[in-house]
Design a protein around this motif. Structure first.
Motif, PDB file in Angstrom:
ATOM      1  N   GLU A  60      14.707   3.758  49.855  1.00  0.00           N
ATOM      2  CA  GLU A  60      15.523   5.219  50.272  1.00  0.00           C
ATOM      3  C   GLU A  60      16.822   4.693  51.215  1.00  0.00           C
ATOM      4  OE1 GLU A  60      13.188   8.630  51.114  1.00  0.00           O
ATOM      5  OE2 GLU A  60      12.853   8.644  48.165  1.00  0.00           O
ATOM      6  N   GLU A  61      16.256   4.093  52.671  1.00  0.00           N
ATOM      7  CA  GLU A  61      17.595   3.923  53.627  1.00  0.00           C
ATOM      8  C   GLU A  61      18.110   2.831  53.106  1.00  0.00           C
ATOM      9  OE1 GLU A  61      17.519   2.433  58.210  1.00  0.00           O
ATOM     10  OE2 GLU A  61      15.616   2.888  57.302  1.00  0.00           O
ATOM     11  N   ILE A  62      18.135   1.690  52.458  1.00  0.00           N
ATOM     12  CA  ILE A  62      18.508   0.947  51.892  1.00  0.00           C
ATOM     13  C   ILE A  62      19.484   1.074  50.859  1.00  0.00           C
ATOM     14  CG2 ILE A  62      18.361  -1.750  50.827  1.00  0.00           C
ATOM     15  CD1 ILE A  62      15.267  -2.307  51.578  1.00  0.00           C
ATOM     16  N   ARG A  63      19.283   2.281  49.749  1.00  0.00           N
ATOM     17  CA  ARG A  63      20.283   2.424  48.534  1.00  0.00           C
ATOM     18  C   ARG A  63      21.376   3.501  49.336  1.00  0.00           C
ATOM     19  NH1 ARG A  63      17.643   5.058  44.417  1.00  0.00           N
ATOM     20  NH2 ARG A  63      20.667   4.584  42.999  1.00  0.00           N
ATOM     21  N   GLY A  64      20.919   3.936  50.177  1.00  0.00           N
ATOM     22  CA  GLY A  64      21.308   5.146  50.262  1.00  0.00           C
ATOM     23  C   GLY A  64      21.373   6.851  49.911  1.00  0.00           C
ATOM     24  N   VAL A  65      20.271   6.418  48.664  1.00  0.00           N
ATOM     25  CA  VAL A  65      19.910   7.402  48.069  1.00  0.00           C
ATOM     26  C   VAL A  65      18.105   8.221  47.963  1.00  0.00           C
ATOM     27  CG1 VAL A  65      22.272   8.207  46.688  1.00  0.00           C
ATOM     28  CG2 VAL A  65      20.251   6.373  45.576  1.00  0.00           C
ATOM     29  N   THR A  66      18.060   9.124  47.506  1.00  0.00           N
ATOM     30  CA  THR A  66      16.772   8.967  46.851  1.00  0.00           C
ATOM     31  C   THR A  66      16.388   8.655  45.535  1.00  0.00           C
ATOM     32  OG1 THR A  66      16.928  11.344  48.223  1.00  0.00           O
ATOM     33  CG2 THR A  66      14.990  11.200  46.673  1.00  0.00           C
ATOM     34  N   THR A  67      15.437   8.009  46.559  1.00  0.00           N
ATOM     35  CA  THR A  67      14.088   7.096  45.015  1.00  0.00           C
ATOM     36  C   THR A  67      13.584   8.181  43.998  1.00  0.00           C
ATOM     37  OG1 THR A  67      14.806   5.254  45.765  1.00  0.00           O
ATOM     38  CG2 THR A  67      13.432   5.223  44.265  1.00  0.00           C
ATOM     39  N   SER A  68      14.205   7.972  43.018  1.00  0.00           N
ATOM     40  CA  SER A  68      13.055   8.900  41.686  1.00  0.00           C
ATOM     41  C   SER A  68      11.630   8.166  41.738  1.00  0.00           C
ATOM     42  CB  SER A  68      13.740   9.626  40.975  1.00  0.00           C
ATOM     43  OG  SER A  68      13.490   8.691  40.048  1.00  0.00           O
ATOM     44  N   LYS A  69      10.478   9.596  41.622  1.00  0.00           N
ATOM     45  CA  LYS A  69       9.095   9.191  41.430  1.00  0.00           C
ATOM     46  C   LYS A  69       9.377   8.067  39.938  1.00  0.00           C
ATOM     47  CE  LYS A  69       4.766  10.846  40.143  1.00  0.00           C
ATOM     48  NZ  LYS A  69       4.547  10.040  38.955  1.00  0.00           N
ATOM     49  N   LEU A  97      10.810   4.243  40.215  1.00  0.00           N
ATOM     50  CA  LEU A  97       9.184   3.548  40.931  1.00  0.00           C
ATOM     51  C   LEU A  97       7.804   3.604  39.928  1.00  0.00           C
ATOM     52  CD1 LEU A  97       9.301   4.677  44.048  1.00  0.00           C
ATOM     53  CD2 LEU A  97      10.218   2.268  43.672  1.00  0.00           C
ATOM     54  N   ASP A  98       7.700   4.806  39.084  1.00  0.00           N
ATOM     55  CA  ASP A  98       7.147   4.638  38.386  1.00  0.00           C
ATOM     56  C   ASP A  98       7.198   3.281  36.709  1.00  0.00           C
ATOM     57  OD1 ASP A  98       5.192   5.743  39.497  1.00  0.00           O
ATOM     58  OD2 ASP A  98       5.610   8.122  38.431  1.00  0.00           O
ATOM     59  N   LEU A  99       8.353   3.936  36.283  1.00  0.00           N
ATOM     60  CA  LEU A  99       9.277   2.446  35.722  1.00  0.00           C
ATOM     61  C   LEU A  99       8.560   1.185  35.974  1.00  0.00           C
ATOM     62  CD1 LEU A  99      10.165   2.661  32.033  1.00  0.00           C
ATOM     63  CD2 LEU A  99      12.542   2.488  33.872  1.00  0.00           C
ATOM     64  N   LEU A 100       9.475   1.034  37.095  1.00  0.00           N
ATOM     65  CA  LEU A 100       8.837  -0.003  37.517  1.00  0.00           C
ATOM     66  C   LEU A 100       6.841  -0.620  37.215  1.00  0.00           C
ATOM     67  CD1 LEU A 100      11.259  -0.533  40.058  1.00  0.00           C
ATOM     68  CD2 LEU A 100      11.320  -1.726  37.389  1.00  0.00           C
ATOM     69  N   LEU A 101       6.674   0.073  37.933  1.00  0.00           N
ATOM     70  CA  LEU A 101       4.478  -0.018  37.848  1.00  0.00           C
ATOM     71  C   LEU A 101       4.518   0.171  36.621  1.00  0.00           C
ATOM     72  CD1 LEU A 101       4.425   2.629  40.941  1.00  0.00           C
ATOM     73  CD2 LEU A 101       3.662  -0.383  40.646  1.00  0.00           C
ATOM     74  N   GLU A 102       4.865   0.781  35.426  1.00  0.00           N
ATOM     75  CA  GLU A 102       4.241   0.357  34.299  1.00  0.00           C
ATOM     76  C   GLU A 102       4.929  -0.479  33.452  1.00  0.00           C
ATOM     77  OE1 GLU A 102       5.913   3.742  32.351  1.00  0.00           O
ATOM     78  OE2 GLU A 102       4.244   5.442  33.912  1.00  0.00           O
ATOM     79  N   THR A 103       5.934  -0.992  33.569  1.00  0.00           N
ATOM     80  CA  THR A 103       6.105  -2.305  33.494  1.00  0.00           C
ATOM     81  C   THR A 103       5.331  -4.181  33.835  1.00  0.00           C
ATOM     82  OG1 THR A 103       8.199  -3.324  35.311  1.00  0.00           O
ATOM     83  CG2 THR A 103       8.748  -1.543  32.958  1.00  0.00           C
ATOM     84  N   GLY A 104       4.394  -3.692  35.099  1.00  0.00           N
ATOM     85  CA  GLY A 104       4.414  -4.927  35.631  1.00  0.00           C
ATOM     86  C   GLY A 104       4.586  -5.487  36.351  1.00  0.00           C
ATOM     87  N   ARG A 130      20.519   1.549  36.131  1.00  0.00           N
ATOM     88  CA  ARG A 130      20.671   1.071  37.199  1.00  0.00           C
ATOM     89  C   ARG A 130      19.766   1.644  38.427  1.00  0.00           C
ATOM     90  NH1 ARG A 130      25.902  -0.605  38.756  1.00  0.00           N
ATOM     91  NH2 ARG A 130      26.487   0.121  41.097  1.00  0.00           N
ATOM     92  N   ALA A 131      19.893   2.524  38.580  1.00  0.00           N
ATOM     93  CA  ALA A 131      18.532   3.147  39.837  1.00  0.00           C
ATOM     94  C   ALA A 131      17.200   2.088  40.228  1.00  0.00           C
ATOM     95  CB  ALA A 131      17.999   4.606  39.232  1.00  0.00           C
ATOM     96  N   ALA A 132      16.542   1.773  38.698  1.00  0.00           N
ATOM     97  CA  ALA A 132      15.780   0.920  38.201  1.00  0.00           C
ATOM     98  C   ALA A 132      15.756  -0.132  38.937  1.00  0.00           C
ATOM     99  CB  ALA A 132      14.966   1.287  37.095  1.00  0.00           C
ATOM    100  N   LEU A 133      16.616  -0.845  38.422  1.00  0.00           N
ATOM    101  CA  LEU A 133      17.328  -1.898  38.920  1.00  0.00           C
ATOM    102  C   LEU A 133      17.664  -2.297  40.099  1.00  0.00           C
ATOM    103  CD1 LEU A 133      20.010  -3.557  35.519  1.00  0.00           C
ATOM    104  CD2 LEU A 133      17.955  -4.039  35.964  1.00  0.00           C
ATOM    105  N   GLU A 134      19.000  -1.241  41.067  1.00  0.00           N
ATOM    106  CA  GLU A 134      18.735  -1.475  41.953  1.00  0.00           C
ATOM    107  C   GLU A 134      17.222  -1.246  43.147  1.00  0.00           C
ATOM    108  OE1 GLU A 134      21.030   1.465  42.949  1.00  0.00           O
ATOM    109  OE2 GLU A 134      23.406   0.619  42.612  1.00  0.00           O
ATOM    110  N   THR A 135      15.902  -0.555  42.610  1.00  0.00           N
ATOM    111  CA  THR A 135      14.965  -0.762  42.990  1.00  0.00           C
ATOM    112  C   THR A 135      14.130  -1.519  42.727  1.00  0.00           C
ATOM    113  OG1 THR A 135      14.786   2.009  42.493  1.00  0.00           O
ATOM    114  CG2 THR A 135      13.010   0.752  43.383  1.00  0.00           C
ATOM    115  N   LEU A 136      14.529  -2.608  41.728  1.00  0.00           N
ATOM    116  CA  LEU A 136      13.444  -3.676  41.764  1.00  0.00           C
ATOM    117  C   LEU A 136      14.087  -4.727  42.589  1.00  0.00           C
ATOM    118  CD1 LEU A 136      11.723  -5.646  39.898  1.00  0.00           C
ATOM    119  CD2 LEU A 136      13.508  -5.539  37.478  1.00  0.00           C
ATOM    120  N   ALA A 137      16.014  -4.600  42.996  1.00  0.00           N
ATOM    121  CA  ALA A 137      16.265  -5.750  43.473  1.00  0.00           C
ATOM    122  C   ALA A 137      16.224  -5.892  45.361  1.00  0.00           C
ATOM    123  CB  ALA A 137      18.324  -4.939  43.091  1.00  0.00           C
ATOM    124  N   ILE A 138      15.737  -4.249  45.475  1.00  0.00           N
ATOM    125  CA  ILE A 138      15.104  -4.114  47.108  1.00  0.00           C
ATOM    126  C   ILE A 138      13.879  -4.408  47.140  1.00  0.00           C
ATOM    127  CG2 ILE A 138      14.698  -2.259  48.530  1.00  0.00           C
ATOM    128  CD1 ILE A 138      16.983  -0.747  47.126  1.00  0.00           C
TER     129      ILE A 138
END
Length: 221
Positions: free
Chosen positions: A119-128, A131-138, A98-106
């Motif tokens: 992090e400001e938009i989500r309201g929570v800290t975004t784990s490294k 973002l690394d997973l989304l970078l790896e998926t391309g 869910r965190a990765a999906l929210e990050t991707l949408a933002i």
């Protein structure tokens, strides 16, 4: 004795030109969508590339494959009405958290966006890891650095993201009315709420980042 008049025989459609056949083969074999410029380089000099693409699109309009415009290029894709039939035989794709999906949408809607802005938009800290997973998926790339203190990295989507979701450009992402129609936004929304108009143009306060920067450097911001 009455004779039944035979219906006039319609002329056979002309065979496709060599340029159409070659373009069809190039698009079919390409690992990623080909732009009109890509095709122009490979087709005979003087070829009317838009006309060739229009002819291919017409020929495949009612077939199992259609010519789709994706990420600024052209590729063959399964006809949309056949997707439900084919989906059952494919392996389940890797699911994002869910965190990765929210990050991707933002990233998709707010690009270029920094980790602090995510992090400001989500309201929570975004784990490294997200973002690394989304970078790896391309699907997400490092775009540049903001001309602000600390020079934070900015993130944006990639052509692979557009390809996966069948988009020609990020501006084709669904707007507020479409999101409501899909049931992704329900209930009463706060006054003034709006879905940002996504874009991937360079920003005045953003410097390009070296493409060779490794995904692990994402934490540098």
């Amino acid at each position: 004795m009455n004779r039944v008049a035979k219906a006039p025989r319609l002329p056979e459609p002309p065979p496709p030109s060599e340029a159409v056949r070659l373009a069809e083969a190039l698009i079919f074999c390409a690992p990623s969508p080909l732009t009109a410029a890509d095709l122009a380089v490979r087709l005979p000099p003087g070829t009317d590339v838009p006309a060739v693409l229009a002819e291919i699109a017409r020929a495949y309009a009612a077939r199992g494959l259609t010519l789709a415009r994706i990420a600024g290029g052209y590729a063959f894709r399964t006809a949309p009405d056949l997707a439900p039939v084919l989906r059952g035989g494919l392996p389940e794709p890797r699911k994002l958290s869910r965190a990765a999906l929210e990050t991707l949408a933002i990233v998709a809607y707010h690009q270029p966006v920094t980790r602090a802005e995510i992090e400001e938009i989500r309201g929570v800290t975004t784990s490294k890891g997200s973002l690394d997973l989304l970078l790896e998926t391309g699907w997400v790339r490092l775009r540049g650095r903001r001309r602000t203190p600390g020079r934070p990295v900015t993130y944006g989507t990639t052509p692979a993201f557009l390809d996966h979701f069948g988009l020609d450009a990020v501006s084709d992402l669904p707007g507020l009315d479409e999101l409501k129609g899909l049931g992704l936004i329900e209930g009463r929304l706060p006054a003034g709420f709006r879905v940002p108009q996504p874009g991937d143009e360079a920003q005045a306060d953003e410097d390009p980042i070296a493409d060779s920067l490794a995904p692990g450097d994402a934490a540098a911001d």
